[in-house]
Design a protein around this motif. Structure first.
Motif, PDB file in Angstrom:
ATOM      1  N   UNK A  75      43.167   2.605  23.025  1.00 44.01           N
ATOM      2  CA  UNK A  75      44.484   3.183  22.781  1.00 44.01           C
ATOM      3  C   UNK A  75      44.527   4.244  21.700  1.00 44.01           C
ATOM      4  N   UNK A  76      43.373   4.692  21.223  1.00 39.38           N
ATOM      5  CA  UNK A  76      43.335   5.713  20.183  1.00 39.38           C
ATOM      6  C   UNK A  76      43.110   7.091  20.806  1.00 39.38           C
ATOM      7  N   UNK A  77      43.507   8.134  20.072  1.00 40.47           N
ATOM      8  CA  UNK A  77      43.247   9.529  20.468  1.00 40.47           C
ATOM      9  C   UNK A  77      43.792   9.840  21.866  1.00 40.47           C
ATOM     10  N   UNK A  78      44.927   9.286  22.207  1.00 40.46           N
ATOM     11  CA  UNK A  78      45.491   9.480  23.537  1.00 40.46           C
ATOM     12  C   UNK A  78      46.723  10.379  23.481  1.00 40.46           C
ATOM     13  N   UNK A  79      47.130  10.850  24.656  1.00 44.57           N
ATOM     14  CA  UNK A  79      48.326  11.680  24.796  1.00 44.57           C
ATOM     15  C   UNK A  79      49.296  10.976  25.741  1.00 44.57           C
ATOM     16  N   UNK A  80      50.538  10.854  25.313  1.00 42.14           N
ATOM     17  CA  UNK A  80      51.570  10.232  26.138  1.00 42.14           C
ATOM     18  C   UNK A  80      52.034  11.245  27.185  1.00 42.14           C
ATOM     19  N   UNK A  81      52.059  10.818  28.443  1.00 41.85           N
ATOM     20  CA  UNK A  81      52.388  11.739  29.516  1.00 41.85           C
ATOM     21  C   UNK A  81      53.489  11.173  30.402  1.00 41.85           C
ATOM     22  N   UNK A  82      54.471  12.010  30.700  1.00 43.68           N
ATOM     23  CA  UNK A  82      55.543  11.674  31.645  1.00 43.68           C
ATOM     24  C   UNK A  82      55.212  12.346  32.970  1.00 43.68           C
ATOM     25  N   UNK A  83      55.326  11.597  34.072  1.00 44.64           N
ATOM     26  CA  UNK A  83      54.980  12.112  35.394  1.00 44.64           C
ATOM     27  C   UNK A  83      56.266  12.447  36.156  1.00 44.64           C
ATOM     28  N   UNK A  84      56.327  13.662  36.676  1.00 44.96           N
ATOM     29  CA  UNK A  84      57.489  14.118  37.425  1.00 44.96           C
ATOM     30  C   UNK A  84      57.085  14.348  38.875  1.00 44.96           C
ATOM     31  N   UNK A  85      57.826  13.730  39.791  1.00 46.46           N
ATOM     32  CA  UNK A  85      57.510  13.896  41.207  1.00 46.46           C
ATOM     33  C   UNK A  85      58.186  12.838  42.047  1.00 46.46           C
ATOM     34  N   UNK A  86      57.801  12.756  43.325  1.00 46.52           N
ATOM     35  CA  UNK A  86      58.324  11.731  44.206  1.00 46.52           C
ATOM     36  C   UNK A  86      57.675  10.385  43.916  1.00 46.52           C
ATOM     37  N   UNK A  87      58.230   9.296  44.441  1.00 49.59           N
ATOM     38  CA  UNK A  87      57.693   7.957  44.148  1.00 49.59           C
ATOM     39  C   UNK A  87      56.216   7.805  44.483  1.00 49.59           C
TER      40      UNK A  87
END
Length: 471
Positions: free
Chosen positions: A135-147
């Motif tokens: 869990x270190x050195x990570x980037x939080x990412x939000x995913x946009x798209x269809x299900x």
């Protein structure tokens, strides 16, 4: 933080390489590294200048960019390109200025420095991957798209934690908050809004470092462009994730047309010069291996004969390229009536539903357990490679009964020669599910390259020593 640590590591590797080249070629003298009729500079100063330039070239080539660290080959490509351009520039300037550059110095500095930097990057990547799994050195990412796209991309990123992307939320413009198939997505859905304000609010709520835009969203091109402007102002990365599955980087080429990024996906062909190169490598490597390993092959054959009644070799029908049948050779590791006893044991199979596997198979002999553990039983397949029935690297050679159960798309595995080793060998072997085994074989067929073959051979040695999935 990571780029700073990497910058220090690069500086250390370059300093060691340049210093070693200077001392090995010239000792502590400082008057004959570069000689002209008029100028005799201080050559320790020259070494320092080259070291600084090398470090700056690695910076200019963005070889420490956070998005390329931890996964893929782009990092190594940039390091190699920066190093070659530097020394190529030195050679050109030396010629243009009529400066006699000591070839021995360059011949030591470039390969030694490049090797040290690449090894340093590899070790750094291993530590980085271990940290990211924690869990270190990570980037939080939000995913946009269809299900479907959100679920596919989310699970893909979760299966590769060493890449450093942690999916934290989803935005599904134009859809419902709940999953349409009744199965919840791996991450919470923060918004289904189709307007810019709603999407930005969800991104801020998710405290995202990046947003990945995949397929299936009901967003217009103009809104996506405006979203990019807003994300840039907030220091949030925007990643386009097209619905391409199991496509390796070298097959993807981007071409701008009228301001539109057109993505071309090429198909590798095992024909022509590439096919000749692969076949030539197979002949030379298998022939040399049989020659060097001949004492071991003879010793194992004798040991198999002495260990249990029966022949030293086991020959089995397999299916090769384009469905052609052939006899695959192995050292016998089971009792002679093993095939006759198979049906009685099939109900106890621990395989993946298609392949029969049993960790404590009673048919395996004492010596057989040892040679299977270290894949020694597969060495006679070198002859299959030498005569052109198999390749050193390729999909797993299937049994005729397996091929009879194939769905249409699975037959693509038979487009190339089966291999002694392959992605299945270095990715879990007998522990793989059937779907994973097929996916890896198809990935190999569709993304083949000689470089990939060399990487797989290198990883095979580690897998064999580690005995992962071998039984």
């Amino acid at each position: 933080m990571l780029p700073n640590r990497l910058a220090l590591l690069d500086a250390a590797c370059i300093s060691v390489a340049i210093g070693a080249a200077q001392l090995l070629r010239f000792g502590f003298q400082s008057d004959d590294v570069i000689v002209t009729q008029r100028v005799q500079p201080n050559y320790w100063v020259v070494s320092v200048a080259i070291a600084v330039l090398w470090w700056l070239f690695l910076t200019a080539w963005n070889s420490r960019e956070i998005r390329i660290l931890g996964a893929g080959t782009e990092e190594y490509k940039r390091v190699t390109a920066a190093s070659l351009y530097l020394f190529g520039g030195i050679a050109i300037l030396s010629y243009a200025a009529d400066v006699d550059t000591a070839r021995g110095y360059v011949g030591l500095a470039l390969p030694l420095g490049l090797a040290l930097i690449l090894i340093g990057r590899w070790l750094f990547r291993r530590r980085l991957a271990a940290g990211r799994r924690q869990g270190k050195f990570t980037r939080r990412i939000v995913i946009l798209g269809g299900p479907g796209a959100v679920e596919h991309l989310c699970r893909g990123l979760m299966s590769a934690p060493e890449a450093g992307y942690v999916p934290v939320a989803a935005v599904m413009p134009g859809f419902r908050m709940e999953a349409p198939n009744g199965q919840e997505l791996p991450v919470p859905v923060l918004s289904v809004s189709t307007n810019l304000e709603g999407i930005l609010g969800a991104i801020e709520q998710g405290d995202a470092d990046a947003i990945a835009i995949s397929s299936g969203s009901a967003l217009k091109p103009r809104l996506i462009r405006e979203l990019g402007w807003e994300l840039q102002a907030r220091g949030i990365s925007m990643i386009m994730a097209p619905a391409l599955t199991d496509v390796a980087g070298p097959r993807i080429h981007t071409q701008p047309v009228a301001g539109l990024p057109m993505i071309h996906v090429t198909t590798p062909k095992l024909e022509g010069t590439k096919g000749v190169a692969k076949r030539t490598f197979d002949i030379l490597s298998s022939g040399l291996a049989m020659l060097l390993l001949s004492p071991l092959l003879i010793a194992v054959a004798i040991a198999v004969k002495l260990d249990s009644p029966g022949p030293a070799f086991f020959h089995q029908d397999r299916v090769g390229k384009d469905g052609a049948p052939f006899k695959m050779h192995k050292f016998r590791s089971m009792v002679v009536d093993a095939e006759a006893r198979l049906e009685a044991l099939r109900a106890q199979s621990e395989g993946n539903g298609v392949l029969f596997k049993l960790k404590n198979d009673p048919r395996i002999t004492r010596l057989g357990a040892f040679i299977r553990r270290f894949s020694i039983d597969e060495l006679p397949q070198l002859w299959n490679v030498f005569v052109g029935e198999m390749s050193m690297v390729g999909p797993r050679p299937p049994l005729p009964g397996e091929v009879a159960t194939y769905e249409d798309y699975v037959h693509r595995r038979l487009m190339v020669q089966p291999g002694i080793t392959g992605l299945w060998q270095v990715s879990g072997r007998s522990d793989l599910s059937w779907d994973d085994s097929v996916r890896l074989d198809l990935y190999y067929v569709e993304n083949w390259s000689m470089m990939q073959d060399f990487v797989i051979l290198f990883r095979t040695a580690k897998a064999v020593v580690g005995k992962d999935g071998a039984y």
